[in-house]
Design a protein around this motif. Sequence first.
Motif, PDB file in Angstrom:
ATOM      1  N   LEU A  63       0.837  -1.205   0.000  1.00  0.00           N
ATOM      2  CA  LEU A  63       0.000   0.000   0.000  1.00  0.00           C
ATOM      3  C   LEU A  63       0.871   1.253   0.000  1.00  0.00           C
ATOM      4  O   LEU A  63       0.575   2.231  -0.705  1.00  0.00           O
ATOM      5  N   LEU A 106      -2.017   0.936   7.939  1.00  0.00           N
ATOM      6  CA  LEU A 106      -2.891   0.497   6.846  1.00  0.00           C
ATOM      7  C   LEU A 106      -4.193   1.302   6.835  1.00  0.00           C
ATOM      8  O   LEU A 106      -4.667   1.725   5.785  1.00  0.00           O
ATOM      9  N   GLN A 107      -4.732   1.541   8.012  1.00  0.00           N
ATOM     10  CA  GLN A 107      -5.988   2.301   8.084  1.00  0.00           C
ATOM     11  C   GLN A 107      -5.787   3.737   7.632  1.00  0.00           C
ATOM     12  O   GLN A 107      -6.532   4.255   6.803  1.00  0.00           O
ATOM     13  N   SER A 110      -4.671   3.981   3.836  1.00  0.00           N
ATOM     14  CA  SER A 110      -5.731   3.641   2.872  1.00  0.00           C
ATOM     15  C   SER A 110      -6.776   4.751   2.809  1.00  0.00           C
ATOM     16  O   SER A 110      -7.319   5.048   1.739  1.00  0.00           O
ATOM     17  N   LEU A 111      -7.043   5.399   3.952  1.00  0.00           N
ATOM     18  CA  LEU A 111      -8.005   6.510   3.941  1.00  0.00           C
ATOM     19  C   LEU A 111      -7.465   7.699   3.159  1.00  0.00           C
ATOM     20  O   LEU A 111      -8.199   8.362   2.417  1.00  0.00           O
ATOM     21  N   VAL A 113      -5.310   7.567   0.730  1.00  0.00           N
ATOM     22  CA  VAL A 113      -5.339   7.197  -0.694  1.00  0.00           C
ATOM     23  C   VAL A 113      -6.763   7.366  -1.223  1.00  0.00           C
ATOM     24  O   VAL A 113      -6.984   7.916  -2.302  1.00  0.00           O
ATOM     25  N   GLU A 114      -7.731   6.916  -0.431  1.00  0.00           N
ATOM     26  CA  GLU A 114      -9.134   7.056  -0.839  1.00  0.00           C
ATOM     27  C   GLU A 114      -9.484   8.528  -1.072  1.00  0.00           C
ATOM     28  O   GLU A 114     -10.149   8.879  -2.056  1.00  0.00           O
ATOM     29  N   ILE A 136      -3.689   1.737  -9.583  1.00  0.00           N
ATOM     30  CA  ILE A 136      -4.600   1.191  -8.545  1.00  0.00           C
ATOM     31  C   ILE A 136      -5.087  -0.200  -8.950  1.00  0.00           C
ATOM     32  O   ILE A 136      -5.178  -1.109  -8.117  1.00  0.00           O
ATOM     33  N   LEU A 137      -5.376  -0.369 -10.224  1.00  0.00           N
ATOM     34  CA  LEU A 137      -5.821  -1.694 -10.675  1.00  0.00           C
ATOM     35  C   LEU A 137      -4.708  -2.728 -10.533  1.00  0.00           C
ATOM     36  O   LEU A 137      -4.956  -3.865 -10.137  1.00  0.00           O
ATOM     37  N   HIS A 139      -2.261  -2.691  -8.376  1.00  0.00           N
ATOM     38  CA  HIS A 139      -2.182  -2.971  -6.941  1.00  0.00           C
ATOM     39  C   HIS A 139      -3.385  -3.811  -6.499  1.00  0.00           C
ATOM     40  O   HIS A 139      -3.248  -4.777  -5.739  1.00  0.00           O
ATOM     41  N   GLY A 140      -4.569  -3.447  -6.984  1.00  0.00           N
ATOM     42  CA  GLY A 140      -5.797  -4.131  -6.571  1.00  0.00           C
ATOM     43  C   GLY A 140      -5.806  -5.596  -6.963  1.00  0.00           C
ATOM     44  O   GLY A 140      -6.216  -6.451  -6.180  1.00  0.00           O
TER      45      GLY A 140
ATOM     46  N   GLN B 220     -11.357  -0.506   7.064  1.00  0.00           N
ATOM     47  CA  GLN B 220     -10.125  -0.050   6.421  1.00  0.00           C
ATOM     48  C   GLN B 220     -10.499   0.228   4.967  1.00  0.00           C
ATOM     49  O   GLN B 220     -11.292  -0.512   4.393  1.00  0.00           O
ATOM     50  N   SER B 221      -9.934   1.274   4.386  1.00  0.00           N
ATOM     51  CA  SER B 221     -10.294   1.544   2.993  1.00  0.00           C
ATOM     52  C   SER B 221      -9.505   0.644   2.042  1.00  0.00           C
ATOM     53  O   SER B 221      -8.530   0.000   2.449  1.00  0.00           O
ATOM     54  N   ALA B 226     -12.268   2.774  -3.924  1.00  0.00           N
ATOM     55  CA  ALA B 226     -12.358   4.216  -4.190  1.00  0.00           C
ATOM     56  C   ALA B 226     -12.302   4.478  -5.693  1.00  0.00           C
ATOM     57  O   ALA B 226     -13.014   5.347  -6.214  1.00  0.00           O
ATOM     58  N   CYS B 374     -11.700  -5.548 -10.400  1.00  0.00           N
ATOM     59  CA  CYS B 374     -10.490  -5.164 -11.146  1.00  0.00           C
ATOM     60  C   CYS B 374     -10.612  -5.626 -12.598  1.00  0.00           C
ATOM     61  O   CYS B 374     -10.294  -4.879 -13.526  1.00  0.00           O
TER      62      CYS B 374
END
Lengths: 172, 381
Positions: A63, A106-107, A110-111, A113-114, A136-137, A139-140, B220-221, B226, B374
Amino acid sequence: MMPSIDLRLASMIRSVQEVILPALSGHSGLAQEQAHLLLGQLMVLRSQVDGALAFERIEATSLADLASELARTAKGGGKTEAAAAALAALLKGATGEHPAEVRQFLQACSLAVEALIGASGEDGSEAFQAASAEAILRHGRQAALRNRRWFSATNFEAPEVRLPPLDPLAGD
Amino acid sequence: MAQAPSAQQRDLEPQVHAVLERRARRKQFPAYRSRTDAEVEAALNSFLAEVSPGARASGLARMGGGASKEQFVFAIEGNDGRAERHVLRMEPTQSISESDRRREFEILKAFQGIVPAPSPVWLDAEGAHLGQPSAIMKFVSGTTKPRDTGAGVSGLGTTIGGDLRIAIASQFIDHLVSIHAFDWRKAELPSFTAPNADPWQAARWQVNWWSQVWREDRVQSIPVVALAERWMRANLPTCDDHVLVHGDYRTGNYLFDEDAKRITAILDWELCHIGDPHEDLAWALLRLFGTIDGDRHLASGLFTREEFLTRYEAASGRIVNRKTLRFYEVFATYKCIVITVATGLRSAADQHNHQDILLTWLSAVGHIFLSEICDLMGEDL
């Protein structure tokens, strides 16, 4: 550590399997259902416990890598720039060593990034929207595969699905 | 720090807004304690004494599964001495998907005689009598999976084979077409509002609803979630053909009689709303709700993708817009992620559900939905 976590989990599993579940036979369906789930959760936990911290650290590093790329390349109006700056500031801190610190990172990360992704939807440059989507894809996909492998003992995967081993999924 | 939602992002169907407001208030509640069967039966009999003097519930037993509502089956003996089975659906403090018993009751009433559906009998919309918002329906017999299928979450990987598949597939299409053909404009549905502000409102209401739930519940996000929201907001489809959307139409959410090869009830109407018919098609097409047959993926375990769409088009007279369908496939996957990874885990963390252990177990499935979203967005970007 004596008794080890593994041994204590193993003894809990035996207790549910050999004493609690037989005692519930013929009783409340909900209690039986939950005892089966408890057994399943304990078995999965036992298979994960030795690698749990390493797994969360991999998640945090992965992340952080994505977040750095997004913060570095973000372009757009005031909202995008502000969110990128907030993310960059957060990344100056460490991802943490202890499990609680890693989860906290992580919390928070991630927020942030959001928030940047949301802001870029409002005033991000077209180029950043395209590049960020790609990053992002990437990574996702990797994160989802890694977690599917990690939770494969839950048996939600279709029988024909072959997931790669965990090691190559460590990085992005 | 998350940004405050804009005015466009706050645009919601008024009744859904009320549901989410109520949900926000309930988040302050203490841990939920599931009542014993005896406690529920006593509350039920006190309720029945008021709404139907002389009726008395007996033999109450909790039904298995159900991560959304607590469900109990019980019998009521009529004046002729015959016992008739009923089902009580009761909300815990927080469900895996929050909904309104009044809307569910209205819609079930409206669909009697149109498609097979449980018959609603009594409603305690605010839980004034039963302690929790509740509805009572007549029991319908049937199963959600064939006899030779193993245990597991209903609707996930259910294989329906041979003649049974042929028979159920036809009914699955016919009932969906009947739901979409239902004239909601003439129906008694005071708890529903149609999206009519602009052609994008149907899609926008859905994105706003579920993204609000995501923001309120995520523990957690997740960056790709997003990204999905950003993508959906940039790709809202228009809709000028509003229908009654079931909202959870898939194998696992209907009962059938295996011997008679007949669907006996369409279930889980709680997410019903007025919107775009593509939404139900996309939901039924979700990979996880299907099965693999050789090298073919069968949507809802019944049809190939193209067969499903072609048969729906032929039976409904509608043309499926593939771009709109793609939007709703992303949305459907997003909704599943919100339900499993956000609300499921939040309800468990807050101890607001009767099935915490099931919710934390189920949340692992969210990673499969994340892979899927994805893939779906990757094909478009």
